[in-house]
Design an enzyme around this catalytic site. Structure first.
Site, PDB file in Angstrom:
ATOM      1  N   ARG A  39      44.083  57.749 -14.028  1.00 15.82           N
ATOM      2  CA  ARG A  39      43.088  56.678 -14.091  1.00 15.82           C
ATOM      3  C   ARG A  39      42.079  56.834 -12.956  1.00 15.82           C
ATOM      4  O   ARG A  39      42.424  57.315 -11.869  1.00 15.82           O
ATOM      5  CB  ARG A  39      43.801  55.332 -13.993  1.00 15.82           C
ATOM      6  CG  ARG A  39      42.948  54.124 -14.323  1.00 15.82           C
ATOM      7  CD  ARG A  39      43.829  52.890 -14.517  1.00 15.82           C
ATOM      8  NE  ARG A  39      44.501  52.532 -13.271  1.00 15.82           N
ATOM      9  CZ  ARG A  39      44.032  51.644 -12.400  1.00 15.82           C
ATOM     10  NH1 ARG A  39      42.867  51.042 -12.644  1.00 15.82           N
ATOM     11  NH2 ARG A  39      44.690  51.347 -11.315  1.00 15.82           N
ATOM     12  N   ASN A  49      42.826  61.503  -7.855  1.00 17.23           N
ATOM     13  CA  ASN A  49      43.374  62.530  -8.741  1.00 17.23           C
ATOM     14  C   ASN A  49      42.539  63.801  -8.794  1.00 17.23           C
ATOM     15  O   ASN A  49      43.046  64.847  -9.206  1.00 17.23           O
ATOM     16  CB  ASN A  49      43.542  61.963 -10.159  1.00 17.23           C
ATOM     17  CG  ASN A  49      44.650  60.930 -10.232  1.00 17.23           C
ATOM     18  OD1 ASN A  49      45.752  61.157  -9.772  1.00 17.23           O
ATOM     19  ND2 ASN A  49      44.347  59.768 -10.802  1.00 17.23           N
ATOM     20  N   ARG A  98      41.670  57.092 -22.736  1.00 17.20           N
ATOM     21  CA  ARG A  98      42.464  55.871 -22.895  1.00 17.20           C
ATOM     22  C   ARG A  98      41.572  54.650 -23.105  1.00 17.20           C
ATOM     23  O   ARG A  98      40.414  54.612 -22.659  1.00 17.20           O
ATOM     24  CB  ARG A  98      43.371  55.659 -21.693  1.00 17.20           C
ATOM     25  CG  ARG A  98      42.631  55.438 -20.398  1.00 17.20           C
ATOM     26  CD  ARG A  98      43.570  55.035 -19.273  1.00 17.20           C
ATOM     27  NE  ARG A  98      44.452  56.127 -18.864  1.00 17.20           N
ATOM     28  CZ  ARG A  98      45.339  56.017 -17.887  1.00 17.20           C
ATOM     29  NH1 ARG A  98      45.455  54.880 -17.229  1.00 17.20           N
ATOM     30  NH2 ARG A  98      46.100  57.037 -17.548  1.00 17.20           N
ATOM     31  N   SER A 107      48.143  47.565 -16.016  1.00 18.47           N
ATOM     32  CA  SER A 107      48.707  48.410 -17.078  1.00 18.47           C
ATOM     33  C   SER A 107      49.783  49.323 -16.502  1.00 18.47           C
ATOM     34  O   SER A 107      49.641  49.874 -15.413  1.00 18.47           O
ATOM     35  CB  SER A 107      47.616  49.259 -17.724  1.00 18.47           C
ATOM     36  OG  SER A 107      46.610  48.456 -18.295  1.00 18.47           O
ATOM     37  N   SER A 109      52.462  52.730 -16.793  1.00 15.60           N
ATOM     38  CA  SER A 109      52.433  54.095 -17.329  1.00 15.60           C
ATOM     39  C   SER A 109      52.934  54.113 -18.763  1.00 15.60           C
ATOM     40  O   SER A 109      52.387  54.817 -19.618  1.00 15.60           O
ATOM     41  CB  SER A 109      53.299  55.018 -16.463  1.00 15.60           C
ATOM     42  OG  SER A 109      52.774  55.120 -15.154  1.00 15.60           O
ATOM     43  N   GLN A 130      53.452  63.559 -13.186  1.00 15.12           N
ATOM     44  CA  GLN A 130      52.623  62.776 -12.281  1.00 15.12           C
ATOM     45  C   GLN A 130      51.672  63.680 -11.499  1.00 15.12           C
ATOM     46  O   GLN A 130      52.092  64.675 -10.903  1.00 15.12           O
ATOM     47  CB  GLN A 130      53.499  61.948 -11.333  1.00 15.12           C
ATOM     48  CG  GLN A 130      54.331  60.912 -12.061  1.00 15.12           C
ATOM     49  CD  GLN A 130      54.678  59.721 -11.199  1.00 15.12           C
ATOM     50  OE1 GLN A 130      54.456  58.583 -11.592  1.00 15.12           O
ATOM     51  NE2 GLN A 130      55.235  59.963 -10.040  1.00 15.12           N
ATOM     52  N   ARG A 188      80.527  56.982  10.615  1.00 14.66           N
ATOM     53  CA  ARG A 188      79.297  57.607  10.128  1.00 14.66           C
ATOM     54  C   ARG A 188      79.547  59.087   9.802  1.00 14.66           C
ATOM     55  O   ARG A 188      80.009  59.847  10.654  1.00 14.66           O
ATOM     56  CB  ARG A 188      78.194  57.520  11.188  1.00 14.66           C
ATOM     57  CG  ARG A 188      77.679  56.123  11.456  1.00 14.66           C
ATOM     58  CD  ARG A 188      76.695  56.115  12.604  1.00 14.66           C
ATOM     59  NE  ARG A 188      75.489  56.868  12.292  1.00 14.66           N
ATOM     60  CZ  ARG A 188      74.394  56.338  11.774  1.00 14.66           C
ATOM     61  NH1 ARG A 188      74.353  55.047  11.497  1.00 14.66           N
ATOM     62  NH2 ARG A 188      73.340  57.076  11.534  1.00 14.66           N
TER      63      ARG A 188
END
EC number: 2.7.7.43
Length: 433
Positions: A39, A49, A98, A107, A109, A130, A188
């Site tokens: 997007r 992106n 889209r 919105s 994915s 992704q 631990r």
């Protein structure tokens, strides 16, 4: 398997699983699509992106891995932005434009993936990759997909093993003491004595159409695919861009062609080695400015056995005196090319018995596009026009005449060093095992 480990965990085998098995057993080939969601309205980093990461648009890293894996019948980018669409197309993807309904901040994915599935009924399996996972490699996708095609799983997702001790959150002002969630503080464990925990790393999610139509990405007979930590870089988490670039340069996937075979760099004088300006003195003498960082970059390549030839097109003819001075200062041959740049470069390569994968090319404008596309490695300066940037495999942070040639030279040498290191590791592995 040395590079990654796989584990499986079965869910309830229901109608979805039986449907998948019927399709598989019938011998009908399923259409498997890769889908990257991109997007335009990133809240953190504008147009993140397609922001350049180590010389490549962020989305280009996963697109290259998906295309080169040769596992998908189609590779798609779902976007609502014109610039992202142009980059996606340049990197070999089809574009799902889209709708506004699935392009909102609210919105999910899954909303977008379901819309894509409705509009592409031929697709049977979708791999949601992704864009923020630039260290994804083709072998990750191939091995994960085989868990669906050969082992019958309906969903497979990527995870990474973490060794983090977790504690219960206490809200500010709260009086309740925190509690350990996955350890005994009185005992631990050492890191080597604890297997750690598996966490989704967000790189990819394979899902069948049946699952997506029912509103889930993970379900049915599911499994996880474990990736090593060095490949689990998530830009949504690693917000320090320079740090992320260093990780990608070390662990990212750079393509099918091996960079160590580069034997020749062809570099444009105007608009690459220089800023494109020609200065003319009162006596009519032509002059250009050359950055010493760029000439040092050329010498670095020459010391590593890479021949460098400076080229000038018919539109930017250099005087003989200027060409001779450039040749003397850089130690390179300077060649004048005509209008058919690709044809003359091909003839030059034939004379030297070279293939395109052995050639690196640095251009700056539309006449260079063909060579930028064909060369094994190619680059443009930061200030090159979009048509050249989209054709290049590397976009420099530096502008023409201000260190772009040095930057590309270092990039070539880094890839050669990385490839040689990998070859050495492969040799050690073969000799040991």
């Amino acid at each position: 398997m040395a590079a990654a480990r796989k584990r499986t965990r079965s869910g309830i085998e229901d109608v979805r699983d039986r449907k998948a098995k019927v399709i598989k057993d019938s011998g009908e080939k399923r259409h498997i699509a890769a889908l990257i969601l991109a997007r335009g309205g990133s809240k953190g980093i504008p147009l993140k992106n397609i922001k350049m990461l180590a010389g490549v648009p962020l989305i280009g890293w996963v697109l290259r891995a998906a295309v080169d894996s040769k596992q998908f019948d189609s590779v798609w980018v779902s976007t609502d932005h014109d610039d992202i669409e142009k980059v996606a197309t340049a990197w070999g993807a089809q574009v799902h434009r889209r709708s506004p309904e699935v392009s909102k901040d609210s919105s999910s994915s899954l909303d977008t993936i379901q819309e894509f599935a409705r509009l592409n009924p031929e697709v049977d399996v979708i791999c949601h990759i992704q864009a923020t996972s630039p260290c994804l490699h083709p072998f990750h996708l191939k091995e994960a997909l085989e868990m669906i095609t050969k082992q019958g799983f309906t969903s497979v997702f990527s995870v990474v093993r973490r060794h983090h001790f977790r504690w219960q959150e206490v809200k500010k002002g709260g009086s309740v003491a925190t509690q350990p969630l996955n350890l005994d503080p009185s005992n631990r464990p050492r890191r080597q004595d604890w297997d750690g925990e598996l966490c989704e790393n967000g790189s990819f999610y394979f899902s069948t159409r049946a699952l997506i139509e029912e509103g889930v990405l993970q379900g049915g007979k599911w499994a996880y695919y474990e990736m090593l930590p060095e490949y689990s870089v998530d830009i949504d988490v690693d917000i320090d861009w320079p740090v992320a670039e260093q990780r990608v340069l070390r662990f990212g996937y750079f393509g099918l062609d091996k960079p160590e075979v580069v034997r020749l760099l062809l570099c444009n004088v105007s608009g690459c080695l220089t800023d494109g300006r020609v200065l003319i003195s009162v006596s009519g003498e032509e002059m250009v400015s050359v950055n010493t960082r760029d000439t040092m970059g050329i010498r670095m390549l020459q010391r590593e056995g890479v021949e460098v030839i400076l080229i000038s097109s018919s539109e930017d003819l250099l005087t003989k005196a200027l060409a001779d001075n450039l040749s003397q200062r850089t130690g390179c041959e300077v060649r004048q090319l005509g209008k058919d740049i690709q044809g003359e470069v091909t003839a030059m390569m034939d004379d030297k018995d070279l293939d395109w994968k052995e050639v690196a090319y640095m251009g700056n404008d539309a006449p260079d596009v063909d060579c930028l596309n064909l060369a094994g490695l190619s680059a443009v300066p930061r200030d090159a026009p979009v048509v050249a940037i989209n054709a290049a495999k590397y976009s420099c942070h530096s502008a023409a005449g201000l260190g772009a040639v040095r930057e590309f030279s270092e990039h070539i040498l880094l890839l050669k060093k990385k490839a040689k290191s990998q070859m050495e590791q492969d040799r050690i592995y073969r000799n040991t095992f």
